[in-house]
Design an enzyme around this catalytic site. Structure first.
Site, short mmCIF file in Angstrom:
data_model
loop_
_atom_site.label_atom_id
_atom_site.label_comp_id
_atom_site.label_asym_id
_atom_site.label_seq_id
_atom_site.Cartn_x
_atom_site.Cartn_y
_atom_site.Cartn_z
N SER A 1 0.81 -1.07 0.00
CA SER A 1 0.03 0.02 -0.13
C SER A 1 0.87 1.24 -0.12
O SER A 1 1.96 1.19 0.69
CB SER A 1 -0.96 -0.04 1.24
OG SER A 1 -1.63 1.05 1.45
N TYR B 1 -2.33 -0.89 10.18
CA TYR B 1 -2.20 -1.19 8.73
C TYR B 1 -1.15 -0.35 7.94
O TYR B 1 0.00 -1.31 7.27
CB TYR B 1 -3.54 -0.57 8.16
CG TYR B 1 -3.70 -0.77 6.51
CD1 TYR B 1 -4.02 -2.11 6.13
CD2 TYR B 1 -3.32 0.19 5.73
CE1 TYR B 1 -4.09 -2.21 4.73
CE2 TYR B 1 -3.33 0.02 4.27
CZ TYR B 1 -3.86 -1.23 3.63
OH TYR B 1 -4.04 -1.42 2.53
#
Length: 203
Positions: free
Chosen positions: A91, A103
């Site tokens: 990401s 995350y």
């Protein structure tokens, strides 16, 4: 057009037994593996003050440990593959803090895992690269409970103005072609690379 059969197996990639089931299925049917896309991922919004230890552990276990464990388990089959390629879905959040501390940390780990495996597995002619999208329209936020579908649709609409190309990503149109390229023979001399696919968000 050639008929292609898809086999679905339910499991948790952070559990050794489930990864072994995947190994046995592939080994019994094909005896080798030419490509692996590590795309499982979860998110739960929150910084260090809000994020619980359970949420942190879940994110690390699925987003990072799962890639390590599944790739490690399938490695004997990958070694037997032809022009073998592993693609990890990371990401833009690996380098830009925001949204979820767990995350972001897990995806930063994915980037280094990609580089390390790219370096280590080259001797087996196994390429390892990552694709790092910015916001892509998926069900990840609704599945986490952080947004209702209506709220997520509004969030997605509001995000468009932040992107030079005027929209957030589409998994099929924008992300899949990059994965396909990295799995193909067109990227035979590419390994340990981090592919940012972000609609210009990082510019």
């Amino acid at each position: 057009m050639e008929n292609k059969k898809v086999t679905f197996l339910n499991g948790d990639i952070s559990k050794e037994d489930d990864c072994e089931k995947v190994y046995n299925e592939i080994d019994n049917k094909y005896g080798k593996l030419d490509g692996l896309v590590n795309s499982a991922g979860i998110i739960k919004l929150g910084g260090i003050e809000e994020q619980t230890l359970e949420e942190w552990n879940n994110s690390i276990n699925i987003n990072l440990t799962g890639i390590f464990l599944l790739t490690k388990t399938l490695l004997p089959l990958l070694k037997k593959g032809t022009n073998t390629s592993v693609v990890n879905i990371s990401s833009m959040s690996s380098e830009r803090a925001g949204g979820s501390i767990a995350y972001c940390a897990s995806k930063a780990g994915v980037d280094m895992l990609t580089k390390y495996m790219g370096q280590e597995l080259g001797k087996y002619n196994i390429r390892v690269n990552s694709v790092n999208p910015a916001a892509v329209y998926t069900n990840i936020y609704v599945a986490s409970g952080d947004y209702t579908q209506e709220g997520y649709d509004k969030w997605s609409e509001d995000k468009k103005k932040l992107y030079p190309l005027g929209r957030i990503g589409d998994a099929k149109k924008d992300i899949a072609p990059t994965i396909e390229f990295l799995l193909s023979d067109k990227s035979l001399w590419t390994t340990g690379a981090i592919y940012l696919v972000d609609g210009g968000k990082s510019v």
